[in-house]
Write an enzyme that holds these catalytic residues in place. Sequence first.
Site, PDB file in Angstrom:
ATOM      1  CG  LEU A   1     -10.574   3.196   5.789  1.00 19.84           C
ATOM      2  CD1 LEU A   1     -11.113   2.372   7.019  1.00 19.84           C
ATOM      3  CD2 LEU A   1     -11.546   4.252   4.952  1.00 19.84           C
ATOM      4  CG  HIS A   2      -5.977   9.332   4.781  1.00 24.36           C
ATOM      5  ND1 HIS A   2      -6.745   9.028   3.738  1.00 24.36           N
ATOM      6  CD2 HIS A   2      -5.839  10.603   4.964  1.00 24.36           C
ATOM      7  CE1 HIS A   2      -6.838  10.053   3.034  1.00 24.36           C
ATOM      8  NE2 HIS A   2      -6.222  11.242   3.871  1.00 24.36           N
ATOM      9  NE  ARG A   3     -10.477  12.555   3.279  1.00 29.58           N
ATOM     10  CZ  ARG A   3      -9.624  13.544   3.133  1.00 29.58           C
ATOM     11  NH1 ARG A   3      -9.559  14.574   3.984  1.00 29.58           N
ATOM     12  NH2 ARG A   3      -9.057  13.842   2.023  1.00 29.58           N
TER      13      ARG A   3
ATOM     14  CG  ASP B   1     -10.482   8.105   4.209  1.00 29.54           C
ATOM     15  OD1 ASP B   1      -9.334   7.613   3.594  1.00 29.54           O
ATOM     16  OD2 ASP B   1     -10.424   7.922   5.479  1.00 29.54           O
TER      17      ASP B   1
END
Length: 362
Positions: A208-210, A282
Amino acid sequence: MKITLVAGARPNFMKIAPIVHAIQNAKSKGKDIDFRLIHTGQHYDEKMSGNFFEQLEIPEPHANLEAGGGTQAEQTAAIMMRFEKELMDNPTNLVLVVGDVTSTMACAITAQKMQIKVAHVEAGIRSGDWTMPEEINRLITDAITNYFFTTSELANENLRKTGVEENQIFFVGNTMIDTLLKQRPNFKKPEVWDALRLKEKEYIVMTLHRPANVDEESKLKELMDEIINNSQNLPLIFPVHPRTAKILEGLGVSHPRLHMVEPLSYLEFNYLVERAKAVVTDSGGITEEASIMNVPCMTLRDNTERPETMSLGTNELLGTDPKAIQPAMKKLFEGNWKQNQEIPMWDGHCAERIIEILLNLK
């Protein structure tokens, strides 16, 4: 023909490596072609050592413009100023950009203003979401590109709708898959495999990074809770950015099955993906790789610029509502997840097609 190849971040080099190999191969057969590889330095990545380039079997960049840091505007300006000097000092026939990072857009603009033709690899993909910086980069790059190398028929259609001429569009496939298929025999077992006694198809990989997922703290906690609560008894392996790890720590997100580990190298990460029960992500690129390796993929986004991973691959778009996790996990554990079908032209020969086309341009 002299080609300047531009990369701004680690994934860009995965896309460029097969193009370097195809140029080297053509040159070894007496073709009039050579390249200069430029790293804009947009993203500093400590894992991008000499070993990284050795693994990809490409030379280290001829120049690093070191244009990282600052706001989007500051970064764009720094890349353009330094790339302009690079092109003045090292004339070229063509600038080839890949993907959709800020460097892609900035270097395309710089080249066109210097009357140097531009080729865009991965042209025409669209999410329709203008809140994503990448979407703005794609739109601007494709507005000023001369040669469009595409990954799908849908990308071709997106370009036609904006008035791009048919003779400028080349449906060639996906260079990221060229790299994946070439490197698959070299995937490397990460330390976490033995440390956690992982077994094939008995763990889930997460990324997850967004901002839409990690910056809204209450939503992030709810997402993580849903993933933990619905993943049965499987370990969750989460290679996590230090910034995201700090947010999760602050939220008190922890569980004996949740293993937050340091970011992994390309070969280590894909070793885990290939053997995972599923991937929760994501990221756009991971959906492509998971699909080709026939690993179930759940994407926590409201849109995707890679719809072929859904129609033909193993990817399902869950959106960003945490409540979507439970039914998707139920489907996974009941054994009802879709299988990968053959995605046209994603066959490991994309870069060869690109170089053949460039050599035959009039």
